[in-house]
Design a protein around this motif. Sequence first.
Motif, PDB file in Angstrom:
ATOM      1  N   GLU A  86       5.099  21.702 -15.656  1.00  0.00           N
ATOM      2  CA  GLU A  86       5.310  22.787 -16.623  1.00  0.00           C
ATOM      3  C   GLU A  86       4.723  24.093 -16.108  1.00  0.00           C
ATOM      4  OE1 GLU A  86       5.376  20.098 -20.732  1.00  0.00           O
ATOM      5  OE2 GLU A  86       3.497  21.000 -20.046  1.00  0.00           O
ATOM      6  N   ARG A  87       3.527  24.042 -15.522  1.00  0.00           N
ATOM      7  CA  ARG A  87       2.892  25.245 -14.994  1.00  0.00           C
ATOM      8  C   ARG A  87       3.693  25.833 -13.825  1.00  0.00           C
ATOM      9  NH1 ARG A  87      -2.372  27.303 -14.440  1.00  0.00           N
ATOM     10  NH2 ARG A  87      -2.711  26.351 -16.478  1.00  0.00           N
ATOM     11  N   LEU A  88       4.137  24.981 -12.918  1.00  0.00           N
ATOM     12  CA  LEU A  88       4.882  25.482 -11.759  1.00  0.00           C
ATOM     13  C   LEU A  88       6.234  26.045 -12.169  1.00  0.00           C
ATOM     14  CD1 LEU A  88       4.034  22.741  -9.088  1.00  0.00           C
ATOM     15  CD2 LEU A  88       3.001  25.007  -9.385  1.00  0.00           C
ATOM     16  N   LEU A  89       6.856  25.468 -13.192  1.00  0.00           N
ATOM     17  CA  LEU A  89       8.103  26.035 -13.708  1.00  0.00           C
ATOM     18  C   LEU A  89       7.854  27.423 -14.289  1.00  0.00           C
ATOM     19  CD1 LEU A  89       9.659  22.901 -15.464  1.00  0.00           C
ATOM     20  CD2 LEU A  89      10.609  24.100 -13.476  1.00  0.00           C
ATOM     21  N   GLU A  90       6.741  27.576 -14.998  1.00  0.00           N
ATOM     22  CA  GLU A  90       6.389  28.886 -15.553  1.00  0.00           C
ATOM     23  C   GLU A  90       6.209  29.926 -14.455  1.00  0.00           C
ATOM     24  OE1 GLU A  90       2.862  28.265 -17.782  1.00  0.00           O
ATOM     25  OE2 GLU A  90       3.868  27.161 -19.413  1.00  0.00           O
ATOM     26  N   ARG A  91       5.762  29.480 -13.273  1.00  0.00           N
ATOM     27  CA  ARG A  91       5.541  30.383 -12.150  1.00  0.00           C
ATOM     28  C   ARG A  91       6.824  30.666 -11.361  1.00  0.00           C
ATOM     29  NH1 ARG A  91       1.599  30.862 -14.865  1.00  0.00           N
ATOM     30  NH2 ARG A  91      -0.576  30.657 -14.165  1.00  0.00           N
ATOM     31  N   GLY A  92       7.936  30.070 -11.806  1.00  0.00           N
ATOM     32  CA  GLY A  92       9.213  30.377 -11.186  1.00  0.00           C
ATOM     33  C   GLY A  92       9.638  29.456 -10.062  1.00  0.00           C
ATOM     34  N   TYR A  93       8.900  28.382  -9.830  1.00  0.00           N
ATOM     35  CA  TYR A  93       9.281  27.433  -8.780  1.00  0.00           C
ATOM     36  C   TYR A  93      10.467  26.571  -9.234  1.00  0.00           C
ATOM     37  CZ  TYR A  93       4.903  28.330  -6.232  1.00  0.00           C
ATOM     38  OH  TYR A  93       3.871  28.907  -5.533  1.00  0.00           O
ATOM     39  N   GLN A  94      11.267  26.139  -8.269  1.00  0.00           N
ATOM     40  CA  GLN A  94      12.305  25.145  -8.503  1.00  0.00           C
ATOM     41  C   GLN A  94      11.688  23.783  -8.163  1.00  0.00           C
ATOM     42  OE1 GLN A  94      15.607  26.204  -5.990  1.00  0.00           O
ATOM     43  NE2 GLN A  94      15.418  28.364  -6.525  1.00  0.00           N
ATOM     44  N   LEU A  95      11.744  22.840  -9.092  1.00  0.00           N
ATOM     45  CA  LEU A  95      11.040  21.574  -8.903  1.00  0.00           C
ATOM     46  C   LEU A  95      11.987  20.399  -8.716  1.00  0.00           C
ATOM     47  CD1 LEU A  95       8.073  21.656 -11.440  1.00  0.00           C
ATOM     48  CD2 LEU A  95       8.218  22.571  -9.132  1.00  0.00           C
ATOM     49  N   VAL A  96      11.601  19.527  -7.782  1.00  0.00           N
ATOM     50  CA  VAL A  96      12.257  18.243  -7.591  1.00  0.00           C
ATOM     51  C   VAL A  96      11.190  17.158  -7.757  1.00  0.00           C
ATOM     52  CG1 VAL A  96      13.577  16.776  -6.033  1.00  0.00           C
ATOM     53  CG2 VAL A  96      13.896  19.251  -5.958  1.00  0.00           C
ATOM     54  N   LEU A  97      11.458  16.195  -8.613  1.00  0.00           N
ATOM     55  CA  LEU A  97      10.533  15.088  -8.844  1.00  0.00           C
ATOM     56  C   LEU A  97      11.093  13.820  -8.225  1.00  0.00           C
ATOM     57  CD1 LEU A  97       8.063  13.789 -10.382  1.00  0.00           C
ATOM     58  CD2 LEU A  97       9.696  13.326 -12.237  1.00  0.00           C
ATOM     59  N   PHE A  98      10.339  13.206  -7.304  1.00  0.00           N
ATOM     60  CA  PHE A  98      10.720  11.930  -6.710  1.00  0.00           C
ATOM     61  C   PHE A  98       9.971  10.821  -7.450  1.00  0.00           C
ATOM     62  CE2 PHE A  98      11.970  14.908  -3.502  1.00  0.00           C
ATOM     63  CZ  PHE A  98      13.070  14.328  -2.885  1.00  0.00           C
ATOM     64  N   THR A  99      10.719   9.904  -8.058  1.00  0.00           N
ATOM     65  CA  THR A  99      10.108   8.893  -8.913  1.00  0.00           C
ATOM     66  C   THR A  99      10.771   7.533  -8.678  1.00  0.00           C
ATOM     67  OG1 THR A  99       9.604   8.326 -11.230  1.00  0.00           O
ATOM     68  CG2 THR A  99      11.639   9.548 -10.822  1.00  0.00           C
ATOM     69  N   ASN A 100      10.026   6.451  -8.929  1.00  0.00           N
ATOM     70  CA  ASN A 100      10.469   5.120  -8.494  1.00  0.00           C
ATOM     71  C   ASN A 100      11.204   4.288  -9.546  1.00  0.00           C
ATOM     72  OD1 ASN A 100       8.485   4.005 -10.178  1.00  0.00           O
ATOM     73  ND2 ASN A 100       7.012   3.702  -8.534  1.00  0.00           N
ATOM     74  N   ASN A 101      11.598   4.915 -10.651  1.00  0.00           N
ATOM     75  CA  ASN A 101      12.386   4.264 -11.716  1.00  0.00           C
ATOM     76  C   ASN A 101      11.634   3.176 -12.457  1.00  0.00           C
ATOM     77  OD1 ASN A 101      14.783   4.184 -13.269  1.00  0.00           O
ATOM     78  ND2 ASN A 101      15.416   2.307 -12.241  1.00  0.00           N
ATOM     79  N   SER A 102      10.323   3.217 -12.414  1.00  0.00           N
ATOM     80  CA  SER A 102       9.545   2.268 -13.204  1.00  0.00           C
ATOM     81  C   SER A 102       8.830   2.962 -14.367  1.00  0.00           C
ATOM     82  CB  SER A 102       8.503   1.570 -12.332  1.00  0.00           C
ATOM     83  OG  SER A 102       7.479   2.477 -11.956  1.00  0.00           O
ATOM     84  N   MET A 103       8.888   4.292 -14.404  1.00  0.00           N
ATOM     85  CA  MET A 103       8.169   5.071 -15.407  1.00  0.00           C
ATOM     86  C   MET A 103       9.155   5.811 -16.317  1.00  0.00           C
ATOM     87  SD  MET A 103       5.006   4.478 -14.455  1.00  0.00           S
ATOM     88  CE  MET A 103       4.088   5.706 -15.393  1.00  0.00           C
ATOM     89  N   ASP A 104       8.803   5.913 -17.579  1.00  0.00           N
ATOM     90  CA  ASP A 104       9.650   6.606 -18.555  1.00  0.00           C
ATOM     91  C   ASP A 104       9.807   8.081 -18.172  1.00  0.00           C
ATOM     92  OD1 ASP A 104      11.005   7.357 -20.907  1.00  0.00           O
ATOM     93  OD2 ASP A 104       9.112   7.771 -21.933  1.00  0.00           O
ATOM     94  N   LEU A 105      11.056   8.553 -18.139  1.00  0.00           N
ATOM     95  CA  LEU A 105      11.348   9.934 -17.724  1.00  0.00           C
ATOM     96  C   LEU A 105      11.539  10.889 -18.889  1.00  0.00           C
ATOM     97  CD1 LEU A 105      13.938   9.196 -14.869  1.00  0.00           C
ATOM     98  CD2 LEU A 105      11.473   9.587 -14.660  1.00  0.00           C
ATOM     99  N   SER A 106      11.326  10.425 -20.098  1.00  0.00           N
ATOM    100  CA  SER A 106      11.691  11.234 -21.268  1.00  0.00           C
ATOM    101  C   SER A 106      10.886  12.519 -21.400  1.00  0.00           C
ATOM    102  CB  SER A 106      11.564  10.403 -22.551  1.00  0.00           C
ATOM    103  OG  SER A 106      10.232   9.956 -22.739  1.00  0.00           O
ATOM    104  N   ARG A 107       9.673  12.576 -20.841  1.00  0.00           N
ATOM    105  CA  ARG A 107       8.848  13.768 -20.986  1.00  0.00           C
ATOM    106  C   ARG A 107       8.985  14.745 -19.814  1.00  0.00           C
ATOM    107  NH1 ARG A 107       3.442  12.825 -20.782  1.00  0.00           N
ATOM    108  NH2 ARG A 107       3.095  14.874 -21.741  1.00  0.00           N
ATOM    109  N   VAL A 108       9.773  14.389 -18.816  1.00  0.00           N
ATOM    110  CA  VAL A 108       9.957  15.285 -17.679  1.00  0.00           C
ATOM    111  C   VAL A 108      10.740  16.511 -18.138  1.00  0.00           C
ATOM    112  CG1 VAL A 108      11.000  15.538 -15.400  1.00  0.00           C
ATOM    113  CG2 VAL A 108       9.915  13.379 -16.051  1.00  0.00           C
TER     114      VAL A 108
END
Length: 213
Positions: A86-108
């Motif tokens: 959330e902080r990096l998005l506020e700073r204008g960065y484009q974000l890519v999240l690499f995740t292993n499909n074992s964790m809930d993604l609903s809050r991303v």
Amino acid sequence: MNLKVSEIFYSLQGEGSRAGWPCLFVRLTGCNLRCDWCDTAHAWEGGGVMSIEQIEARLRTYPSCPLVAITGGEPLLQSGCIPLMERLLERGYQLVLFTNNSMDLSRVPKQVRKVVDLKAPSSLEVERNLWSNCALLRPTDEVKCVIADREDYEWAVEKLLEQQLLDLLDVSMTPLQPDLEASLLAKWILDDGLPIRLNLQLHKLLWGERVGV
């Protein structure tokens, strides 16, 4: 808020639709899986504690780059991962999240491009896939899968069709080296006429198994 950070570095993105682009990497420590062929086991433990402000400051020491990859290990294990994004998005960065499909993604945050790594049978973690995540994916997200053999390939195709992902978003497969020749995986994809991209992990072609590049 503090996070356990394995490493922060500046390099070229090696996988996914952004492969080849300059990218800032924030690799968080810790993983809840132990995939048989894991290539980032150094991130399971260790690292140092950094605040979100310190991470921001470290990113600013590198050449100006809008793209940031949040990776691991499994970054979503740490509660501070969401506030960091959330902080990096506020700073204008484009974000890519690499995740292993074992964790809930609903809050991303919706602005984050999720790259979800389906775990095929050869990983020995296939039962840890959280299939409810598929309903949360958007056309701007991506799915990838490491393929070690024909069994992995057939499993992945079955799941991609079952979850209706092939027509929704970018899908890539990575041949596990040296177990599976890239040319053979390419043949399977072409023979089946599937909209799947072959991913050869650019960073390994350039720098091998070196850490932090």
